[in-house]
Motif scaffolding. Structure first.
Motif, PDB file in Angstrom:
ATOM      1  N   PHE A 177      29.089 -41.955  42.972  1.00  0.00           N
ATOM      2  CA  PHE A 177      27.908 -41.392  42.183  1.00  0.00           C
ATOM      3  C   PHE A 177      27.578 -41.436  43.493  1.00  0.00           C
ATOM      4  CE2 PHE A 177      29.253 -44.525  39.279  1.00  0.00           C
ATOM      5  CZ  PHE A 177      29.628 -43.124  37.853  1.00  0.00           C
ATOM      6  N   LYS A 178      26.648 -40.049  43.126  1.00  0.00           N
ATOM      7  CA  LYS A 178      25.149 -39.799  44.444  1.00  0.00           C
ATOM      8  C   LYS A 178      24.374 -39.536  43.722  1.00  0.00           C
ATOM      9  CE  LYS A 178      26.508 -35.350  46.918  1.00  0.00           C
ATOM     10  NZ  LYS A 178      26.571 -34.602  46.984  1.00  0.00           N
ATOM     11  N   LEU A 179      23.481 -40.598  44.466  1.00  0.00           N
ATOM     12  CA  LEU A 179      21.823 -40.505  44.070  1.00  0.00           C
ATOM     13  C   LEU A 179      21.221 -38.923  44.669  1.00  0.00           C
ATOM     14  CD1 LEU A 179      21.971 -44.445  45.523  1.00  0.00           C
ATOM     15  CD2 LEU A 179      22.300 -43.426  43.045  1.00  0.00           C
ATOM     16  N   LYS A 180      20.568 -38.817  43.973  1.00  0.00           N
ATOM     17  CA  LYS A 180      19.297 -37.517  44.298  1.00  0.00           C
ATOM     18  C   LYS A 180      18.181 -38.121  44.561  1.00  0.00           C
ATOM     19  CE  LYS A 180      21.508 -33.710  43.672  1.00  0.00           C
ATOM     20  NZ  LYS A 180      21.478 -32.940  44.779  1.00  0.00           N
ATOM     21  N   VAL A 181      17.771 -37.928  46.148  1.00  0.00           N
ATOM     22  CA  VAL A 181      16.454 -38.753  47.005  1.00  0.00           C
ATOM     23  C   VAL A 181      16.150 -37.736  47.343  1.00  0.00           C
ATOM     24  CG1 VAL A 181      18.288 -40.996  47.295  1.00  0.00           C
ATOM     25  CG2 VAL A 181      18.305 -39.366  48.853  1.00  0.00           C
ATOM     26  N   ALA A 207      24.440 -40.266  49.005  1.00  0.00           N
ATOM     27  CA  ALA A 207      22.662 -40.414  48.122  1.00  0.00           C
ATOM     28  C   ALA A 207      22.765 -38.415  49.107  1.00  0.00           C
ATOM     29  CB  ALA A 207      22.191 -40.822  48.929  1.00  0.00           C
ATOM     30  N   ASP A 208      21.819 -37.257  48.555  1.00  0.00           N
ATOM     31  CA  ASP A 208      21.708 -36.628  48.434  1.00  0.00           C
ATOM     32  C   ASP A 208      19.916 -36.217  48.781  1.00  0.00           C
ATOM     33  OD1 ASP A 208      22.114 -33.797  49.325  1.00  0.00           O
ATOM     34  OD2 ASP A 208      22.936 -32.821  47.931  1.00  0.00           O
ATOM     35  N   ALA A 209      19.521 -36.003  50.033  1.00  0.00           N
ATOM     36  CA  ALA A 209      18.256 -35.367  49.808  1.00  0.00           C
ATOM     37  C   ALA A 209      17.889 -34.152  49.587  1.00  0.00           C
ATOM     38  CB  ALA A 209      17.467 -36.200  51.347  1.00  0.00           C
ATOM     39  N   ASN A 210      18.907 -33.354  49.520  1.00  0.00           N
ATOM     40  CA  ASN A 210      18.174 -31.540  50.020  1.00  0.00           C
ATOM     41  C   ASN A 210      17.131 -31.119  50.281  1.00  0.00           C
ATOM     42  OD1 ASN A 210      19.432 -32.557  46.068  1.00  0.00           O
ATOM     43  ND2 ASN A 210      20.094 -30.444  47.283  1.00  0.00           N
ATOM     44  N   CYS A 211      17.162 -31.780  51.833  1.00  0.00           N
ATOM     45  CA  CYS A 211      16.417 -30.674  52.599  1.00  0.00           C
ATOM     46  C   CYS A 211      14.753 -31.583  52.598  1.00  0.00           C
ATOM     47  CB  CYS A 211      16.264 -30.004  52.406  1.00  0.00           C
ATOM     48  SG  CYS A 211      17.235 -28.740  52.547  1.00  0.00           S
ATOM     49  N   VAL A 233      24.911 -39.918  54.237  1.00  0.00           N
ATOM     50  CA  VAL A 233      23.550 -39.200  53.295  1.00  0.00           C
ATOM     51  C   VAL A 233      23.596 -37.845  53.696  1.00  0.00           C
ATOM     52  CG1 VAL A 233      20.900 -39.323  53.377  1.00  0.00           C
ATOM     53  CG2 VAL A 233      22.555 -41.391  53.828  1.00  0.00           C
ATOM     54  N   GLU A 234      23.766 -36.728  52.462  1.00  0.00           N
ATOM     55  CA  GLU A 234      23.207 -35.111  52.807  1.00  0.00           C
ATOM     56  C   GLU A 234      22.016 -35.059  52.445  1.00  0.00           C
ATOM     57  OE1 GLU A 234      26.612 -33.699  50.127  1.00  0.00           O
ATOM     58  OE2 GLU A 234      24.898 -31.943  49.164  1.00  0.00           O
ATOM     59  N   GLN A 235      22.427 -33.524  53.522  1.00  0.00           N
ATOM     60  CA  GLN A 235      20.890 -33.060  53.754  1.00  0.00           C
ATOM     61  C   GLN A 235      19.792 -33.679  54.379  1.00  0.00           C
ATOM     62  OE1 GLN A 235      21.896 -29.331  54.938  1.00  0.00           O
ATOM     63  NE2 GLN A 235      19.785 -29.771  55.884  1.00  0.00           N
ATOM     64  N   ILE A 258      25.903 -32.011  55.857  1.00  0.00           N
ATOM     65  CA  ILE A 258      24.964 -31.134  55.646  1.00  0.00           C
ATOM     66  C   ILE A 258      25.480 -30.693  54.045  1.00  0.00           C
ATOM     67  CG2 ILE A 258      24.399 -28.859  56.855  1.00  0.00           C
ATOM     68  CD1 ILE A 258      23.173 -31.404  58.252  1.00  0.00           C
ATOM     69  N   ASP A 259      24.891 -29.760  53.462  1.00  0.00           N
ATOM     70  CA  ASP A 259      25.265 -28.813  52.181  1.00  0.00           C
ATOM     71  C   ASP A 259      24.246 -27.521  52.744  1.00  0.00           C
ATOM     72  OD1 ASP A 259      25.181 -27.523  49.977  1.00  0.00           O
ATOM     73  OD2 ASP A 259      24.469 -29.873  48.660  1.00  0.00           O
ATOM     74  N   GLU A 260      22.864 -27.693  52.364  1.00  0.00           N
ATOM     75  CA  GLU A 260      21.648 -26.360  52.638  1.00  0.00           C
ATOM     76  C   GLU A 260      22.285 -26.091  54.116  1.00  0.00           C
ATOM     77  OE1 GLU A 260      21.037 -29.150  51.039  1.00  0.00           O
ATOM     78  OE2 GLU A 260      20.211 -28.615  48.843  1.00  0.00           O
ATOM     79  N   GLY A 261      22.521 -26.266  55.274  1.00  0.00           N
ATOM     80  CA  GLY A 261      22.781 -25.751  56.301  1.00  0.00           C
ATOM     81  C   GLY A 261      24.110 -25.523  56.511  1.00  0.00           C
ATOM     82  N   LEU A 281      31.067 -28.112  50.976  1.00  0.00           N
ATOM     83  CA  LEU A 281      31.954 -26.366  50.580  1.00  0.00           C
ATOM     84  C   LEU A 281      31.397 -26.171  49.712  1.00  0.00           C
ATOM     85  CD1 LEU A 281      34.835 -26.793  52.845  1.00  0.00           C
ATOM     86  CD2 LEU A 281      32.063 -25.976  53.383  1.00  0.00           C
ATOM     87  N   LYS A 282      30.989 -25.067  49.289  1.00  0.00           N
ATOM     88  CA  LYS A 282      30.425 -24.249  48.147  1.00  0.00           C
ATOM     89  C   LYS A 282      30.488 -23.127  48.272  1.00  0.00           C
ATOM     90  CE  LYS A 282      26.546 -26.797  45.980  1.00  0.00           C
ATOM     91  NZ  LYS A 282      26.167 -28.144  47.587  1.00  0.00           N
ATOM     92  N   LEU A 283      30.985 -22.510  46.700  1.00  0.00           N
ATOM     93  CA  LEU A 283      31.921 -21.046  47.225  1.00  0.00           C
ATOM     94  C   LEU A 283      30.446 -19.889  46.934  1.00  0.00           C
ATOM     95  CD1 LEU A 283      34.086 -21.586  43.936  1.00  0.00           C
ATOM     96  CD2 LEU A 283      35.182 -21.108  46.566  1.00  0.00           C
TER      97      LEU A 283
HETATM   98 MG   LIG Z   1      23.718 -30.979  47.861  1.00  0.00          MG
END
Ligand SMILES: [Mg+2]
Length: 382
Positions: A177-181, A207-211, A233-235, A258-261, A281-283
Motif C-alpha cells: 500500500f502507498k499512502l498519499k500524503v 508513502a507519496d507526498a507528490n511534492c 517516502v516518494e517525492q 523521486i517521481d515528479e523530478g 518510472l512512468k512512460l
Molecule cells: Mg508518485
C-alpha cells in the motif's frame, strides 16, 4: 499444406511491410470509482489521450497517455494536438516495423511531449506485435519476469477509512500500500501511517507526498514514521528542489524516492547523486517504453530501487504497457502501480485481472489486450 510451407508463409507475412494508413488521436474522459486526492491535484475523471494506428491491411494498434498538467505539463488538448498535427502525419505511409528508426525522427521533430510520444510508441509496438504474433515485451527487451505484485493507493480523510480500505483490498489480494500524503496536517499524516501499520503488521507500506512537503515537514514525516517501517517516502519536496533533497537524505535514513523530478536520464543521475535511493518510472515522463527500459537499466547501474507506475488513472491499455515495462526492467523492487483498478469502467474487453495478489503479463500479441471500440466512443470527449 505441410507445416514447413505454413511456417514459410507466416514468416513471410511477419516480415511484410506494415504500412501505416491512419493515425487517430482520441481524447477520452474516464470516470474514477472515487476521486483520488493528492497533494497538488484531485483526479475524479481521467482525461486521457488514446492513439489508434491502423495499417493498410486493416490491423490496428492502440496506445494511451494520461494528461498530467502537474507532472508532465501535458494537457488533453496538447496531447491531441501533438499527435494529430505533428507526429501522426509523419507516420502515415511509413512501415511500423521500422519503429527503431522512426522513433528518433519523431523525437527530433517534437521535443518534450513525453505523453504523446509514449502513446504513439505504444500503439506502433502494439500494431507491430499483433501483426507478427509477438508480445510487446519481446519487441523491446528480454523478459525478466511474468507476474508483478501491484500496490494499492490509500488517500482517505481518516485513518479509520484508510484501514478499512486496506483490509478490503487485502481480501482481494493487494498486500502493498502507498499512502498519499502531503494533504492533511502532518501530525495526522504520521498518525495514519502508524494506524495502517498497526492494522497490517506484515504488509508493505510506503508513502507519496507528490511534492507536498517543505524540508522540515519532510524530515519530520520521515523520522516520525520510522516505527511504521515505510519502505520509502516518494517525492516529499518540490520536483526541482535538489538542494533540499540532499539535505533531507543526509538527515534521515528513511529511503527517499523521486517521481515528479524524473523526466530524463540526467534527472535519474542527479537524484541518485543527491542521495535518492529510488525512482518512479512512468512512460509519460520518459517518452515511451524504449526509453523507460533503458532508464531501468540505468537505475540498476546506479544502485537505485525502481517503482513502475501508470498515471492515475490510465486504462488497461497503459496499465498493460506498464506491466510489460515492469516485467522488462532489471528490478521493480519498489512496486508497481496499475491504475485501471481505480476506473469506474475500463475500455478493454477483459481488464487486467488480479489473481492471488499478482497480475500476470498478458500472453497475447502486442499489448495483449482487446480494446472495446464502442466503450471508447462512449467516453470520447466531443
Ligand atoms: Mg508518485
Amino acid at each position: 499444406m505441410n507445416v514447413l510451407a505454413r511456417t514459410d508463409k507466416s514468416e513471410r507475412l511477419a516480415q511484410a511491410p506494415l504500412i501505416i494508413r491512419r493515425v487517430d488521436a482520441i481524447p477520452v474522459a474516464l470516470p474514477l470509482k472515487s476521486p483520488m486526492k493528492m497533494a497538488n491535484a484531485t483526479v475524479s475523471t481521467a482525461e486521457n489521450l488514446l492513439v489508434r494506428v491502423e495499417a493498410a491491411g486493416g490491423q490496428v494498434g492502440w496506445g494511451e497517455a494520461a494528461s498530467a498538467p502537474t507532472m508532465t505539463g501535458d494537457t488533453l488538448g496538447g496531447l491531441v494536438a501533438a499527435v494529430r498535427d505533428h507526429l501522426g502525419p509523419m507516420l502515415v505511409g511509413q512501415d511500423a516495423r521500422e519503429w527503431p528508426s522512426l522513433r528518433p525522427r519523431l523525437h527530433q521533430a517534437l521535443l518534450g511531449n513525453g505523453g504523446a510520444h509514449s502513446a504513439l510508441e505504444m500503439a506502433l509496438l502494439d500494431l507491430a506485435g499483433r501483426a507478427s504474433g509477438t508480445r510487446l515485451i519481446d519487441l523491446v527487451a528480454r523478459p525478466r519476469r511474468e507476474v508483478v505484485k501491484p500496490m494499492w493507493l490509500l488517500g482517505n480523510k481518516t485513518a479509520d477509512e484508510d484501514v478499512a480500505e486496506a483490509h478490503e483490498k487485502r481480501r482481494l489480494g493487494f498486500d502493498f500500500f502507498k499512502l498519499k500524503v502531503g494533504v492533511k496536517p502532518l501530525k495526522q499524516e504520521i498518525a495514519i501511517a502508524h494506524a495502517v501499520r498497526a492494522a497490517l503488521p506484515k504488509t508493505t507500506l510506503c508513502a507519496d507526498a507528490n511534492c507536498g512537503l517543505m524540508l522540515a515537514e519532510a524530515k519530520a514525516y520521515a523520522e516520525g514514521t520510522r516505527k511504521a517501517r515505510l519502505m520509502f517516502v516518494e517525492q516529499p519536496l518540490a520536483y526541482d528542489d535538489i538542494d533540499g533533497l540532499k539535505k533531507l537524505t543526509r538527515a534521515t535514513k528513511v529511503p527517499i524516492g523521486i517521481d515528479e523530478g524524473i523526466h530524463s536520464f540526467a534527472d535519474i543521475r542527479t537524484s541518485a547523486a543527491a542521495g535518492a535511493r529510488g525512482v518512479s518510472l512512468k512512460l509519460i515522463k520518459l517518452g515511451g517504453i524504449s526509453a523507460a527500459v533503458e532508464a531501468g537499466k540505468l537505475c540498476q547501474k546506479l544502485g537505485l530501487s525502481v517503482n513502475i507506475a501508470a498515471k492515475i488513472a490510465e486504462s488497461s491499455i497503459s496499465s498493460a504497457a506498464a506491466l510489460h515495462l515492469a516485467c522488462a526492467v532489471p528490478k521493480a523492487d519498489w512496486g508497481v502501480s496499475l491504475t485501471h483498478f481505480y476506473l469506474g469502467e475500463d475500455i478493454v474487453r477483459r481488464p487486467l485481472p488480479l489473481k492471488d495478489g499478482l497480475v500476470a503479463l498478458p500472453q497475447g500479441p502486442g499489448l495483449g489486450i482487446e480494446v472495446d471500440e464502442r466503450a471508447v466512443e462512449r467516453f470520447r470527449v466531443k
